[in-house]
Design an enzyme around this catalytic site. Structure first.
Site, PDB file in Angstrom:
ATOM      1  N   GLY A  71     123.336  29.403  43.201  1.00 27.67           N
ATOM      2  CA  GLY A  71     122.342  29.587  44.352  1.00 27.67           C
ATOM      3  C   GLY A  71     123.081  29.245  45.676  1.00 27.67           C
ATOM      4  O   GLY A  71     122.816  29.660  46.843  1.00 27.67           O
ATOM      5  N   THR A  72     123.888  28.204  45.801  1.00 31.57           N
ATOM      6  CA  THR A  72     124.904  27.794  46.865  1.00 31.57           C
ATOM      7  C   THR A  72     125.407  28.988  47.587  1.00 31.57           C
ATOM      8  O   THR A  72     125.454  29.415  48.713  1.00 31.57           O
ATOM      9  CB  THR A  72     125.784  26.801  46.544  1.00 31.57           C
ATOM     10  OG1 THR A  72     125.059  25.650  46.012  1.00 31.57           O
ATOM     11  CG2 THR A  72     126.374  26.352  47.851  1.00 31.57           C
ATOM     12  N   ASN A 155     113.404  21.284  46.785  1.00 30.30           N
ATOM     13  CA  ASN A 155     113.998  20.584  45.286  1.00 30.30           C
ATOM     14  C   ASN A 155     113.587  19.309  45.323  1.00 30.30           C
ATOM     15  O   ASN A 155     113.958  18.823  44.245  1.00 30.30           O
ATOM     16  CB  ASN A 155     115.486  21.000  45.467  1.00 30.30           C
ATOM     17  CG  ASN A 155     116.354  20.690  46.674  1.00 30.30           C
ATOM     18  OD1 ASN A 155     115.762  21.057  47.661  1.00 30.30           O
ATOM     19  ND2 ASN A 155     117.217  19.674  46.807  1.00 30.30           N
ATOM     20  N   GLN A 183     114.453  26.654  43.499  1.00 29.30           N
ATOM     21  CA  GLN A 183     113.507  25.884  42.379  1.00 29.30           C
ATOM     22  C   GLN A 183     112.301  26.590  42.313  1.00 29.30           C
ATOM     23  O   GLN A 183     111.454  26.253  41.528  1.00 29.30           O
ATOM     24  CB  GLN A 183     113.145  24.593  43.165  1.00 29.30           C
ATOM     25  CG  GLN A 183     114.399  23.858  43.391  1.00 29.30           C
ATOM     26  CD  GLN A 183     114.690  22.938  42.210  1.00 29.30           C
ATOM     27  OE1 GLN A 183     114.020  22.903  41.240  1.00 29.30           O
ATOM     28  NE2 GLN A 183     116.124  22.391  42.183  1.00 29.30           N
ATOM     29  N   SER A 203     119.144  30.701  40.926  1.00 31.45           N
ATOM     30  CA  SER A 203     120.371  30.081  40.356  1.00 31.45           C
ATOM     31  C   SER A 203     119.705  30.040  38.894  1.00 31.45           C
ATOM     32  O   SER A 203     118.852  29.589  38.462  1.00 31.45           O
ATOM     33  CB  SER A 203     120.332  28.802  40.831  1.00 31.45           C
ATOM     34  OG  SER A 203     121.411  28.086  40.158  1.00 31.45           O
ATOM     35  N   HIS A 205     121.007  28.236  36.236  1.00 30.46           N
ATOM     36  CA  HIS A 205     121.167  26.888  35.389  1.00 30.46           C
ATOM     37  C   HIS A 205     119.592  26.091  35.653  1.00 30.46           C
ATOM     38  O   HIS A 205     119.611  24.965  35.228  1.00 30.46           O
ATOM     39  CB  HIS A 205     122.416  25.966  35.742  1.00 30.46           C
ATOM     40  CG  HIS A 205     122.313  25.307  37.133  1.00 30.46           C
ATOM     41  ND1 HIS A 205     121.910  23.990  37.251  1.00 30.46           N
ATOM     42  CD2 HIS A 205     122.486  25.586  38.257  1.00 30.46           C
ATOM     43  CE1 HIS A 205     122.408  23.750  38.454  1.00 30.46           C
ATOM     44  NE2 HIS A 205     122.646  24.712  39.087  1.00 30.46           N
ATOM     45  N   THR A 241     135.945  39.972  39.307  1.00 26.29           N
ATOM     46  CA  THR A 241     135.508  40.697  38.251  1.00 26.29           C
ATOM     47  C   THR A 241     133.974  39.788  37.695  1.00 26.29           C
ATOM     48  O   THR A 241     133.785  38.470  37.815  1.00 26.29           O
ATOM     49  CB  THR A 241     136.466  40.170  37.161  1.00 26.29           C
ATOM     50  OG1 THR A 241     137.687  40.744  37.385  1.00 26.29           O
ATOM     51  CG2 THR A 241     135.882  40.678  35.794  1.00 26.29           C
ATOM     52  N   CYS A 328     122.839  17.176  44.472  1.00 26.66           N
ATOM     53  CA  CYS A 328     124.041  17.079  44.887  1.00 26.66           C
ATOM     54  C   CYS A 328     124.177  15.834  45.913  1.00 26.66           C
ATOM     55  O   CYS A 328     125.114  15.536  46.307  1.00 26.66           O
ATOM     56  CB  CYS A 328     124.034  18.453  45.836  1.00 26.66           C
ATOM     57  SG  CYS A 328     122.871  19.778  45.405  1.00 26.66           S
TER      58      CYS A 328
HETATM   59  C1  LIG Z   1     116.958  24.499  46.380  1.00 23.07           C
HETATM   60  C2  LIG Z   1     118.241  24.506  45.994  1.00 23.07           C
HETATM   61  N1  LIG Z   1     119.115  25.591  46.505  1.00 23.07           N
HETATM   62  C3  LIG Z   1     120.252  25.881  46.197  1.00 23.07           C
HETATM   63  C4  LIG Z   1     120.790  24.971  45.003  1.00 23.07           C
HETATM   64  C5  LIG Z   1     122.111  25.242  44.733  1.00 23.07           C
HETATM   65  O1  LIG Z   1     122.229  26.141  43.483  1.00 23.07           O
HETATM   66  P1  LIG Z   1     123.955  26.006  42.519  1.00 23.07           P
HETATM   67  O2  LIG Z   1     123.689  24.814  41.906  1.00 23.07           O
HETATM   68  O3  LIG Z   1     123.334  27.269  41.625  1.00 23.07           O
HETATM   69  O4  LIG Z   1     124.620  26.370  43.645  1.00 23.07           O
HETATM   70  C6  LIG Z   1     120.044  24.050  44.450  1.00 23.07           C
HETATM   71  C7  LIG Z   1     120.594  23.101  43.316  1.00 23.07           C
HETATM   72  O5  LIG Z   1     120.257  21.964  43.232  1.00 23.07           O
HETATM   73  C8  LIG Z   1     118.641  23.941  44.858  1.00 23.07           C
HETATM   74  O6  LIG Z   1     117.852  23.075  44.378  1.00 23.07           O
END
Ligand SMILES: Cc1ncc(COP(=O)(O)O)c(C=O)c1O
Length: 389
Positions: A71-72, A155, A183, A203, A205, A241, A328
């Protein structure tokens, strides 16, 4: 000791079907999907099928999906990739990128970085339930604005934003619209065309897929400058890759989510509602976020007179996993920027706890947690100088 996971907003267990789908791509079908020989073609076919499944859950075409490492990265690619193509709009006149004060750091820090590069960013406030102030958004638009980036659902407090309305505003002003839907995917119906979304980050996970893999939807016709340069993979937008097992896992997670979403979400919401009902019986406890426009698995409380961290640790001792903020930022001691943005003071923000449910949670677990939480709150309040009965 019983172990109960109530932290699904931070990550989820990989589904057994997802693991089974991934396994052959570590050992049997290990070819590079860019190779033209049979090993490569097998891997490529699996990547193509996964791309279709990711597209399906968003109402997108498979050629509008780019795989990333999460996601990031998707957020960064969307925001910087659009900004770098609009360098000419780096003037001092008016906000050029508009976002909200409650975004995930993946968006906020990308925007802050762009501010150091001469771009201007406007951070639009939210109300005390976390809903973006659309009037303020409209007022902030100038002729130089080229990007709106607003999260689909928060989140921490779980508030779901008026994405379709934001999309319409973007469309009316001919501005590109990115949403961080990390989310929201698999929890809220998404239709990128109907909701006027140009770019969307997701994302794996968070949806019972593996970590370290994600995707960015890029509407056909929207140009994005790469932020990772190399061999030209993913139409030159994201070199490296391809992570075939990860991509297969994400594809399977999306396929399962598309099938199960309705049923799973009703089940999880019933448990979540029971949890909220039980916890709000505690004296001086409050629900943070919007009462209805919230993710069906999110419960976010604040308790007067105690610290969320102490509550989290007390619950952890009893085998119950929860969170005080986003995964995070929970290692930082500052009050959550989201809770401050909805008008809580730092003491109230520190007295908050997030519980996020998933499809393996049971009613027994919710009953167990509903008994443990009041007991620990009571114990902490008895020791707290902030609690005045
Ligand atoms: C709203 C939101 N954006 C982005 C992310 C980041 O995703 P990733 O952990 O896959 O980098 C998160 C993860 O906590 C999230 O909750």
């Amino acid at each position: 000791m019983k172990r109960i996971f109530l932290d699904h907003a931070s990550s989820t267990k990989v589904d057994d079907e997802v693991i089974q789908a991934m396994l052959p791509f570590f050992s049997k079908f290990y070819g590079n999907p860019s190779s033209i020989h049979a090993f490569g073609r097998e891997a490529r076919e699996a990547v193509d099928a996964a791309r279709t499944h990711v597209g399906e859950i968003l109402g997108a075409r498979d050629d509008e999906i780019i795989f990333t490492a999460g996601g990031t990265e998707s957020d960064n690619l969307a925001i910087k990739g659009i900004a770098y193509l609009n360098k000419d709009k780096r003037t001092t006149k008016g906000p050029h990128i508009i976002t909200s004060t409650i975004e995930h750091p993946g968006v906020l820090e990308a925007c802050r970085h762009l501010e150091t590069q001469g771009f201007q960013v406007k951070y639009v406030p939210v109300d005390n339930q976390g809903i973006v102030d659309l009037e303020s958004l409209r007022d902030s638009i100038s002729k130089n604005t080229f990007l709106l980036t607003f999260m689909f659902a928060n989140n921490e407090i779980g508030t779901i934003e008026p994405i379709e309305e934001i999309g319409k505003i973007a469309q009316e002003h001919d501005i590109i619209f990115h949403t961080d839907a990390v989310q929201a995917v698999a929890k809220v119906p998404i239709d990128v065309k109907k909701q006027h979304i140009d770019l969307l980050a997701l994302s794996s996970h968070k949806i019972y897929g593996p970590k370290g893999i994600g995707a960015l939807y890029i509407r056909n016709g929207i140009k994005v400058q790469p932020i990772i340069h190399g061999g030209g993979h993913e139409k030159g937008i994201r070199s490296s890759t391809l992570n075939t097992p990860g991509i297969v896992g994400l594809g399977k997670a999306c396929e399962l989510a598309t099938k199960r979403m309705k049923k799973d979400n009703i089940y999880i919401k019933t448990l979540r509602d029971l949890l909220i009902k039980n916890i709000l019986q505690i004296e001086e406890s409050h629900l943070n976020g919007h009462p209805e426009k919230r993710l069906m698995n999110n419960a976010h409380f604040r308790f007067t007179g105690i610290e969320g961290e102490s509550l989290l640790l007390g619950l952890d001792e009893q085998g119950i996993a929860t969170s005080t903020g986003s995964a995070c930022s929970s290692q930082k001691l500052q009050a959550s920027h989201v809770l401050l943005a909805i008008g809580l003071d730092p003491v109230q923000a520190h007295g908050s706890l997030r519980l996020s449910l998933g499809r393996e949670n049971t009613k027994e677990e919710i009953t167990y947690a509903s008994k443990a939480i009041p007991q620990i709150v009571d114990k902490l309040r008895n020791m707290s100088p902030l609690w005045n009965r």
